[in-house]
Design an enzyme around this catalytic site. Structure first.
Site, PDB file in Angstrom:
ATOM      1  N   ARG A  53       1.586  -1.175   2.941  1.00 20.64           N
ATOM      2  CA  ARG A  53       0.839  -0.983   1.701  1.00 20.64           C
ATOM      3  C   ARG A  53       1.804  -1.105   0.522  1.00 20.64           C
ATOM      4  NH1 ARG A  53      -2.709   4.387   3.391  1.00 20.64           N
ATOM      5  NH2 ARG A  53      -3.934   3.401   5.076  1.00 20.64           N
ATOM      6  N   ASP A  55       3.460  -1.502  -3.120  1.00 25.30           N
ATOM      7  CA  ASP A  55       3.131  -0.869  -4.395  1.00 25.30           C
ATOM      8  C   ASP A  55       2.781  -1.911  -5.456  1.00 25.30           C
ATOM      9  OD1 ASP A  55       3.593   1.678  -3.428  1.00 25.30           O
ATOM     10  OD2 ASP A  55       5.688   1.710  -4.072  1.00 25.30           O
ATOM     11  N   TYR A 114      12.233  -6.601   4.390  1.00 25.35           N
ATOM     12  CA  TYR A 114      12.092  -6.712   2.937  1.00 25.35           C
ATOM     13  C   TYR A 114      13.292  -7.449   2.357  1.00 25.35           C
ATOM     14  CZ  TYR A 114       8.207  -3.376   2.669  1.00 25.35           C
ATOM     15  OH  TYR A 114       6.984  -2.752   2.787  1.00 25.35           O
ATOM     16  N   ARG A 205      13.301   0.621  -2.845  1.00 24.33           N
ATOM     17  CA  ARG A 205      13.619   0.569  -4.274  1.00 24.33           C
ATOM     18  C   ARG A 205      14.614   1.653  -4.670  1.00 24.33           C
ATOM     19  NH1 ARG A 205       8.103   0.997  -7.097  1.00 24.33           N
ATOM     20  NH2 ARG A 205       9.459   1.090  -8.939  1.00 24.33           N
TER      21      ARG A 205
END
Length: 259
Positions: A53, A55, A114, A205
């Site tokens: 999910r 952001d 990622y 992040r």
């Protein structure tokens, strides 16, 4: 009902994130609306499930979702039909595949990958605006690699976890962090590649924002280990902006798109 896996690419800029929300645009909603024009179940409110999910503002080149449809589509025709109905949203179905009924995009996943893009240059960005994080000055890639090495392995990542994270445990195993530095016209680009079975909310992040401080010389590499050991959100560096982050791939015991 036949189950299909969808390999999805999207620009996250115009969306409030992956997950459908009542009053804001989402990637999930865009895909479900396209499915609603093809399948009675989705016209009646059926939902899809995704591997991650993402952001608001986060992009994807390898998101995976699954959908249960009433019609047994030929996969290529399904992807073509979805892409037709997704226009003009910046979302594309790269591939569709028929999968077993026990396949689940989220719970069957054994790896998520990622990539974060960061560009250091004085001039503002034009072509990559909204797709990378820009800083003004070059970073020390070796120092960032030294700091990142402290994070690889199984740890309590409370420091690098959002305060609203809903995961039951802050303990995760980070399998790999790779940092690539390359020269670009009038600047340098840094690619951070991270791989784990799963990630906490804002973990990537938070890690990248902290490593940027190391690269800029504001932190010493050993301070990353100290921040991790603190198990305290206040010990984290700044959380980097979402627009440089990409979900690039999801691993499964058997690749549903390999055929």
């Amino acid at each position: 009902m036949p189950r299909f896996a969808l390999l999805i690419e999207y620009d996250g800029a115009p969306f409030s994130g992956w997950q459908a929300q009542a009053d804001r645009p989402s990637v999930q909603q865009a895909i479900e609306s396209a499915l609603g024009r093809l399948d009675p179940g989705f016209s009646a409110g059926a939902r899809i499930a995704a591997a991650g999910r993402t952001d608001a503002g986060v992009h994807a080149t390898g998101q995976v979702a699954h959908a249960d449809l009433e019609r047994d589509w030929e996969p290529f025709r399904l992807s073509e039909a979805l892409n037709y109905h997704l226009k003009p949203a910046p979302v594309a179905v790269l591939a569709a595949a028929r999968v077993p009924d026990d396949f689940h995009a989220r719970f069957s996943a054994i790896e998520r990958r990622y990539c974060f893009r960061l560009i250091a240059r004085r001039a503002p960005l034009t072509h990559d605006r909204g797709l990378v994080w820009r800083v003004l000055n070059p970073l020390d890639a070796d120092a960032m690699r030294e700091g990142a090495a402290h994070l690889v392995g199984r740890h309590d990542f409370t420091t690098f976890r959002s305060s609203i994270c809903q995961a039951q445990s802050p303990v995760k195993t980070l399998d790999r962090i790779e940092i690539e530095e390359r020269e670009i016209p009038h600047g340098r680009e840094y690619l951070f590649r991270l791989r784990a079975r799963s990630f906490l909310h804002n973990q990537v992040r938070s890690i990248i924002g902290t490593l940027e401080r190391v690269g800029a010389g504001s932190w010493q590499p050993r301070q990353v280990a100290e921040a991790l050991a603190a198990r305290d959100r206040a010990a984290c560096g700044p959380v980097c902006p979402p627009h440089g982050l990409y979900l690039t791939g999801v691993g499964y015991p058997a690749d549903p798109f390999s055929a």
